[in-house]
Design an enzyme around this catalytic site. Structure first.
Site, short mmCIF file in Angstrom:
data_model
loop_
_atom_site.label_atom_id
_atom_site.label_comp_id
_atom_site.label_asym_id
_atom_site.label_seq_id
_atom_site.Cartn_x
_atom_site.Cartn_y
_atom_site.Cartn_z
N SER A 243 2.51 16.19 -14.59
CA SER A 243 3.66 16.93 -15.12
C SER A 243 3.46 18.43 -14.97
O SER A 243 4.40 19.19 -15.21
CB SER A 243 3.83 16.64 -16.61
OG SER A 243 4.07 15.29 -16.81
N HIS B 287 6.52 14.55 -8.43
CA HIS B 287 6.71 14.44 -9.87
C HIS B 287 8.03 13.74 -10.19
O HIS B 287 9.10 14.30 -9.98
CB HIS B 287 6.67 15.86 -10.49
CG HIS B 287 6.89 15.88 -11.96
ND1 HIS B 287 7.70 16.79 -12.59
CD2 HIS B 287 6.42 15.06 -12.93
CE1 HIS B 287 7.70 16.54 -13.89
NE2 HIS B 287 6.94 15.51 -14.12
N GLU C 21 10.28 16.28 -8.20
CA GLU C 21 9.86 17.61 -7.75
C GLU C 21 8.72 17.41 -6.76
O GLU C 21 7.75 16.70 -7.05
CB GLU C 21 9.36 18.45 -8.94
CG GLU C 21 10.47 18.86 -9.89
CD GLU C 21 9.96 19.58 -11.12
OE1 GLU C 21 10.62 20.54 -11.56
OE2 GLU C 21 8.90 19.19 -11.67
N1 LIG Z 1 5.74 10.28 -19.93
C1 LIG Z 1 6.57 11.03 -19.22
O1 LIG Z 1 7.74 11.25 -19.61
C2 LIG Z 1 6.12 11.63 -17.91
C3 LIG Z 1 7.10 12.16 -17.03
C4 LIG Z 1 6.69 12.66 -15.78
C5 LIG Z 1 5.35 12.67 -15.44
N2 LIG Z 1 4.43 12.15 -16.33
C6 LIG Z 1 3.02 12.18 -15.91
O2 LIG Z 1 2.67 10.88 -15.43
C7 LIG Z 1 1.28 10.62 -15.72
C8 LIG Z 1 1.18 9.35 -16.55
O3 LIG Z 1 1.93 9.52 -17.74
P1 LIG Z 1 2.42 8.27 -18.61
O4 LIG Z 1 3.40 8.80 -19.59
O5 LIG Z 1 2.79 7.14 -17.70
O6 LIG Z 1 1.05 7.92 -19.37
P2 LIG Z 1 0.67 6.60 -20.19
O7 LIG Z 1 -0.26 7.06 -21.25
O8 LIG Z 1 1.89 5.84 -20.56
O9 LIG Z 1 -0.14 5.74 -19.10
C9 LIG Z 1 -1.31 6.17 -18.47
C10 LIG Z 1 -1.99 4.94 -17.86
O10 LIG Z 1 -3.10 5.39 -17.06
C11 LIG Z 1 -4.15 4.45 -17.24
N3 LIG Z 1 -5.40 5.08 -16.84
C12 LIG Z 1 -6.07 6.07 -17.48
N4 LIG Z 1 -7.17 6.41 -16.77
C13 LIG Z 1 -7.17 5.63 -15.66
C14 LIG Z 1 -8.03 5.52 -14.53
N5 LIG Z 1 -9.11 6.28 -14.39
N6 LIG Z 1 -7.74 4.60 -13.58
C15 LIG Z 1 -6.63 3.81 -13.70
N7 LIG Z 1 -5.79 3.87 -14.73
C16 LIG Z 1 -6.05 4.78 -15.70
C17 LIG Z 1 -4.08 4.05 -18.70
O11 LIG Z 1 -4.75 2.84 -18.95
C18 LIG Z 1 -2.56 3.96 -18.91
O12 LIG Z 1 -2.08 2.66 -18.65
C19 LIG Z 1 0.75 11.87 -16.44
O13 LIG Z 1 0.15 12.71 -15.49
C20 LIG Z 1 2.02 12.49 -17.02
O14 LIG Z 1 1.91 13.86 -17.24
C21 LIG Z 1 4.78 11.62 -17.54
#
Ligand SMILES: NC(=O)c1ccc[n+]([C@@H]2O[C@H](COP(=O)([O-])OP(=O)(O)OC[C@H]3O[C@@H](n4cnc5c(N)ncnc54)[C@H](O)[C@@H]3O)[C@@H](O)[C@H]2O)c1
Length: 282
Positions: free
Chosen positions: A118, A139, A151
């Site tokens: 993000s 993104h 993005e």
């Molecule tokens: N939540 C949002 O609205 C949003 C929007 C855009 C981008 N993002 C970005 O997307 C990414 C993920 O966010 P999310 O909300 O899906 O998080 P989340 O917490 O829902 O999920 C993260 C997942 O990653 C897994 N994980 C952690 N370390 C790992 C590893 N070493 N190998 C494999 N799996 C691993 C965890 O077990 C978990 O299932 C982040 O970088 C976040 O900033 C999030």
């Protein structure tokens, strides 16, 4: 031969990206270290697509084809022959660096790497790998199957060839894109996240109730969802990490995260994904 997309992380974003990639006709392997998260991802994709079938936007046959194109695994080696890896793991530099360094050793030298961060520096994450030219930021927005935008961000060493491959992938996924320089939180979150933060300050200062803050922005600014409810959808842990990136990268005190947000994360109140944040769920 159908190209393989490797998704890393099966949380809120990973399962949505997997669904969109499989809908576009790609074979998908989604890898996570957490089995429960993978199970949850499988159920989420199924639930989404079932709704589409019920609303007659999708036939049951097409739904089954999409579901069958996705493999869920805890074996990282299954990503070795991917055309593109899209990483969506926890928003921490050290987690992403360690993961990409491992993937760099395992994956075919031609595999492109993308991060869904993000707001962490693309050039910074790419420092963990040798294939600097093949690393890019893609993104997506939440919920991925619904939101039209991505993005695209180049790191310092990203090649034009990688940018072209990313643009084609995004077009295949039926998404629109904007091109953004490698800068903390890119464009949308740079504008959106301080607004969410301000809503949390307004709540913690006792200026209005959570319901009235959300109603204020729904009716007064015509937002489709109130800021506190949106914070719950994003995940309060992720929101805090993103705010910290903006604060530490700019060293501007106007971006300091609200202490209420930090307290809620420490208490395990992570929003919709944990069952409670500003609101209760399930
Ligand atoms: N939540 C949002 O609205 C949003 C929007 C855009 C981008 N993002 C970005 O997307 C990414 C993920 O966010 P999310 O909300 O899906 O998080 P989340 O917490 O829902 O999920 C993260 C997942 O990653 C897994 N994980 C952690 N370390 C790992 C590893 N070493 N190998 C494999 N799996 C691993 C965890 O077990 C978990 O299932 C982040 O970088 C976040 O900033 C999030």
């Amino acid at each position: 031969m159908t190209q393989l997309i490797g998704i890393v992380g099966s949380g809120i974003m990973g399962n949505g990206i997997a669904q969109v990639a499989a809908t576009a006709g790609y074979e998908v392997v989604i890898y996570d270290i957490n089995n429960k998260s993978l199970k949850n991802a499988e159920e989420t994709v199924d639930r989404y697509l079932t709704k589409d079938v019920q609303k007659e936007r999708l036939s049951i046959e097409v739904k089954n084809d999409i579901v069958n194109r996705i493999t869920y695994t805890t074996e990282i080696n299954q990503l070795a022959n991917a055309y593109f890896i899209i990483e969506a793991v926890t928003e921490k530099m050290e987690v992403k660096e360690k993961l990409f360094s491992e993937l760099d050793k395992i994956c075919n030298p031609d595999t492109y790497f993308a991060t869904n961060t993000s707001g962490i520096s693309i050039t910074g994450i790419a420092g963990a790998i040798d294939r600097l030219d093949k690393f890019i930021g893609i993104h997506f927005f939440n919920p991925v199957p619904v939101m039209e935008l991505v993005e695209i961000t180049k790191g310092h060493c990203t090649s034009d060839n990688t940018v072209e491959a990313a643009k084609k992938l995004v077009a295949d996924f039926n998404k629109d894109s904007i091109f953004v320089e490698d800068s903390p939180l890119f464009v949308v979150n740079r504008i959106l996240v301080p607004m969410l933060s301000e809503a949390i300050f307004v709540l913690s200062e006792g200026i209005a109730s959570k319901e009235d803050i959300d109603k204020g922005m729904l009716l007064g600014a015509k937002h489709p969802i109130g800021p506190l409810r949106l914070a719950d959808v994003i995940g309060l842990d992720t929101l805090l990490l993103v705010q910290e990136t903006l604060y530490f990268e700019t060293m501007d005190s106007k971006y300091r995260p609200p202490s209420l947000l930090r307290k809620m994360v420490r208490a395990g109140l992570l929003g919709r994904k944990s069952g409670e944040g500003f609101y209760k769920y399930g």
